[in-house]
Design a protein around this motif. Structure first.
Motif, mmCIF file in Angstrom:
data_model
loop_
_atom_site.group_PDB
_atom_site.id
_atom_site.type_symbol
_atom_site.label_atom_id
_atom_site.label_comp_id
_atom_site.label_asym_id
_atom_site.label_seq_id
_atom_site.Cartn_x
_atom_site.Cartn_y
_atom_site.Cartn_z
ATOM 1 N N GLY A 110 0.774 -1.229 0.000
ATOM 2 C CA GLY A 110 0.000 0.000 0.000
ATOM 3 C C GLY A 110 0.804 1.277 0.000
ATOM 4 N N PHE A 111 2.087 1.233 -0.397
ATOM 5 C CA PHE A 111 2.900 2.445 -0.452
ATOM 6 C C PHE A 111 2.699 3.167 -1.773
ATOM 7 C CE2 PHE A 111 5.123 0.511 3.058
ATOM 8 C CZ PHE A 111 5.627 1.582 3.765
ATOM 9 N N ASP A 112 2.787 4.475 -1.739
ATOM 10 C CA ASP A 112 2.802 5.276 -2.959
ATOM 11 C C ASP A 112 4.136 5.025 -3.670
ATOM 12 O OD1 ASP A 112 3.708 7.854 -4.426
ATOM 13 O OD2 ASP A 112 1.539 8.130 -4.195
ATOM 14 N N LEU A 113 4.087 4.562 -4.906
ATOM 15 C CA LEU A 113 5.313 4.139 -5.587
ATOM 16 C C LEU A 113 6.247 5.309 -5.876
ATOM 17 C CD1 LEU A 113 4.061 1.340 -7.993
ATOM 18 C CD2 LEU A 113 4.822 1.208 -5.618
ATOM 19 N N GLU A 114 5.692 6.487 -6.110
ATOM 20 C CA GLU A 114 6.549 7.652 -6.323
ATOM 21 C C GLU A 114 7.317 7.995 -5.045
ATOM 22 O OE1 GLU A 114 4.582 11.025 -7.894
ATOM 23 O OE2 GLU A 114 3.961 10.028 -9.753
ATOM 24 N N ASP A 115 6.644 7.829 -3.919
ATOM 25 C CA ASP A 115 7.299 8.096 -2.635
ATOM 26 C C ASP A 115 8.411 7.083 -2.381
ATOM 27 O OD1 ASP A 115 7.456 9.513 -0.067
ATOM 28 O OD2 ASP A 115 6.737 7.631 0.792
ATOM 29 N N ILE A 118 20.409 5.135 8.463
ATOM 30 C CA ILE A 118 19.108 4.478 8.341
ATOM 31 C C ILE A 118 18.024 5.547 8.266
ATOM 32 C CG2 ILE A 118 17.419 2.971 9.456
ATOM 33 C CD1 ILE A 118 19.704 1.506 10.795
ATOM 34 N N SER A 119 17.237 5.526 7.208
ATOM 35 C CA SER A 119 16.072 6.416 7.101
ATOM 36 C C SER A 119 14.817 5.559 7.023
ATOM 37 C CB SER A 119 16.179 7.326 5.872
ATOM 38 O OG SER A 119 16.277 6.565 4.681
ATOM 39 N N VAL A 120 13.697 6.106 7.486
ATOM 40 C CA VAL A 120 12.439 5.366 7.550
ATOM 41 C C VAL A 120 11.349 6.131 6.808
ATOM 42 C CG1 VAL A 120 10.667 4.398 9.064
ATOM 43 C CG2 VAL A 120 13.075 4.332 9.766
ATOM 44 N N ARG A 121 10.612 5.447 5.971
ATOM 45 C CA ARG A 121 9.435 6.019 5.318
ATOM 46 C C ARG A 121 8.202 5.327 5.885
ATOM 47 N NH1 ARG A 121 9.834 9.518 0.786
ATOM 48 N NH2 ARG A 121 11.865 10.516 1.068
ATOM 49 N N VAL A 122 7.245 6.130 6.322
ATOM 50 C CA VAL A 122 6.027 5.609 6.929
ATOM 51 C C VAL A 122 4.921 5.552 5.886
ATOM 52 C CG1 VAL A 122 4.280 5.991 8.711
ATOM 53 C CG2 VAL A 122 6.689 6.502 9.189
ATOM 54 N N ARG A 123 4.213 4.437 5.867
ATOM 55 C CA ARG A 123 3.102 4.255 4.930
ATOM 56 C C ARG A 123 1.928 5.130 5.343
ATOM 57 N NH1 ARG A 123 0.837 -1.637 4.797
ATOM 58 N NH2 ARG A 123 0.104 -0.986 6.861
ATOM 59 N N GLU A 124 1.397 5.849 4.388
ATOM 60 C CA GLU A 124 0.194 6.627 4.674
ATOM 61 C C GLU A 124 -0.982 5.685 4.863
ATOM 62 O OE1 GLU A 124 -0.524 9.548 1.747
ATOM 63 O OE2 GLU A 124 1.312 10.687 2.156
ATOM 64 N N LYS A 125 -1.993 6.200 5.573
ATOM 65 C CA LYS A 125 -3.192 5.374 5.785
ATOM 66 C C LYS A 125 -3.813 5.014 4.450
ATOM 67 C CE LYS A 125 -4.282 7.205 10.364
ATOM 68 N NZ LYS A 125 -5.293 7.936 11.185
ATOM 69 N N ARG A 126 -4.241 3.770 4.361
ATOM 70 C CA ARG A 126 -4.839 3.305 3.104
ATOM 71 C C ARG A 126 -6.055 4.138 2.773
ATOM 72 N NH1 ARG A 126 -2.781 -1.742 1.747
ATOM 73 N NH2 ARG A 126 -1.627 -2.763 3.417
ATOM 74 N N GLY A 127 -6.175 4.433 1.495
ATOM 75 C CA GLY A 127 -7.314 5.216 1.044
ATOM 76 C C GLY A 127 -6.970 6.677 0.864
ATOM 77 N N LYS A 128 -5.889 7.106 1.511
ATOM 78 C CA LYS A 128 -5.466 8.508 1.364
ATOM 79 C C LYS A 128 -4.693 8.686 0.082
ATOM 80 C CE LYS A 128 -5.150 10.911 5.719
ATOM 81 N NZ LYS A 128 -4.250 11.706 6.554
#
Length: 492
Positions: free
Chosen positions: A36-41, A480-490
């Motif tokens: 569910g990640f935005d692929l551009e992100d 180490i960097s972390v990317r957080v998944r946005e809530k689904r549907g957003k």
């Protein structure tokens, strides 16, 4: 994807998407889509972490023209110390900045002590060290005062260096001041950009010109660097024995050794045969009586160290084992780690220690230098040559760790086992979970982790420790960097 042909005829691949191969990248992006990640992100996160060393911009000029104020404006926060008088010393002189989506480093050369030989000598000395390591230079001139003899001296220095220069005509607070800025065309450095570092006026146009002058961050490649000797910065606080060590490993008196700390000189890069290989040692010791500084000596030491570290691949930090580990030792170590260089700790004057001092030194290392416990350590004597043969293996170990890459599949198998055995603590009724990750770059190793929520700093340090236990990385910092998944549907 580009193919670079190596001397042995093999191809080394430079990928547009961080450092992942075509098949690995496609598989990784499919996994990201399933989670569910935005692929551009995701793509942006990999590319942001997968660049090589950032280009370096030096900000130079005589005192009180607004260099530190301009640096604060460029980096977007008040970090560089600003005062109305020269002589302000700082421990940190290098900062990271971003403009129009491009990142680069800024070296601030403001706030130094006027010396007994005159202001021209001070300007030349402080500018030389910054320009030496820079890819481009912002030369700051007070438009209200106009070009002075000192400014002309800096211009000659810049022409000799041959680096791209952006001329900033500072203290232009309104249209009436632009005529003053126009007079600076006479310096022969091209168009003067009228700016007000204090109010931000005109800095956008100046930074656009800076981006044109700076090279892009190099594309990330994997594999051992080719095209010349490996670069070693020999750093440490003044009078710790750097020049003596350089002379000892060279087997001859390459540089003059002076017990007086705080003197300055031109940086010297020494090609030295050691351990069957040629190395380029960057000696940062103050050894030639060119400009003697007093209260400003600490600042100059920081500036020389920053310049050497930016040019190097591995930093050998020399620490006087006969003395208590100082705050300055720790700051120099932090500078090398933040610059992302491989690291070796060399404890000098080991032959002078008695059993009691060795006992207390080990306790100091545990308590004061625990954050760099991963760095190879050698106990040496620059005076007698004791254990010099151990220096090259330590440097090679650090460089190997600096260039280590973990395949994405193996990394994710490791992360899966780690998260299952040691999940992130529950905070506020939620338990963030690491879903997958990839190593986006080396030199130093840079990882991007994708998670369901914010990952605390303590858990990131835990991950780093386990990465080192599993894969090594001896002698290298890890980012180490972390990317957080946005809530689904957003949607963005």
């Amino acid at each position: 994807m580009n193919d670079d042909i190596q001397p042995d005829g093999s191809a080394e691949h430079t990928y547009e998407h961080g450092a992942l191969g075509d098949a690995e990248y496609a598989e990784f992006m499919e996994l990201a889509a399933e989670e569910g990640f935005d692929l551009e992100d995701v793509e942006g996160a990999i590319e942001a972490a997968g660049h090589g060393p950032l280009p370096v911009l030096a900000v130079v000029g005589r005192p009180n023209v607004g260099k530190s104020t301009l640096v604060n404006r460029i980096i977007g926060r008040r970090e560089a110390v600003v005062e109305d008088k020269p002589g302000v010393t700082r421990d940190r002189v290098t900062y990271e900045a971003e403009w129009a989506g491009r990142r680069f480093k800024v070296v601030d050369t403001g706030g130094w002590e006027q010396d007994v030989l005159g202001i021209d000598a001070s300007v030349a000395a402080q500018a030389e060290y910054a320009i030496e390591a820079a890819d481009a230079v912002v030369f700051v001139v007070d438009a209200k005062v106009g070009a002075t003899d000192t400014d002309e001296a800096v211009v000659r220095l810049l022409r000799k260096a041959g680096k791209p220069v952006v001329l900033a005509a500072n203290k232009v607070d309104g249209p009436s001041g632009e005529a003053d800025a126009a007079y600076l065309w006479n310096l022969g450095l091209g168009e003067p950009y009228p700016v007000s570092a204090l109010h931000g006026r005109g800095t956008g146009d100046m930074l656009d010109a800076v981006l044109e002058a700076l090279p892009d961050a190099p594309a990330q490649t994997f594999g051992t660097a080719i095209g010349g000797p490996r670069r070693v910065a020999l750093i440490g606080r003044p009078n710790v024995g750097k020049s003596s060590l350089l002379n000892k490993v060279a087997g001859e008196e390459r540089v003059v050794v002076n017990e007086l700390a705080g003197t300055t000189r031109d940086p010297v890069d020494e090609l030295i045969e050691l351990g069957g290989k040629t190395w380029k040692f960057v000696d940062t010791a103050g050894i030639r009586k060119r400009v003697h500084l007093q209260q400003g000596a600490d600042y100059y030491a920081s500036l020389r160290t920053a310049a050497a570290v930016e040019k190097a691949e591995v930093a050998v930090v020399l620490i006087d084992a006969s003395e208590t580990i100082s705050v300055q030792d720790q700051r120099i170590l932090t500078m090398a780690v933040e610059a992302g260089r491989a690291l070796v700790l060399a404890y000098n004057k080991w032959d002078t220690l008695d059993e009691e001092r060795r006992y207390y030194l080990e306790r100091e290392i545990e308590t004061e230098l625990g954050q760099v416990a991963w760095a190879p350590r050698v106990n040496v004597s620059a005076r007698t040559g004791r254990h010099m043969e151990k220096l090259v293996p330590a440097i090679e170990t650090a460089l190997e760790g600096w260039e280590t890459r973990v395949p994405t599949g193996r990394l994710n198998a490791f992360l899966g086992e780690l998260v299952a055995a040691h999940p992130h603590p529950v905070r506020g009724g939620k338990q963030p979970r690491i879903l997958f990750g990839t190593q986006a770059g080396t030199k130093p190793p840079r990882f991007v982790l994708f998670a369901t929520g914010f990952i605390e700093a303590s858990y990131r340090r835990f991950i780093e420790r386990r990465l080192r236990e599993e894969f090594g990385f001896e002698g290298s910092p890890i980012h180490i960097s972390v990317r957080v998944r946005e809530k689904r549907g957003k949607k963005k």
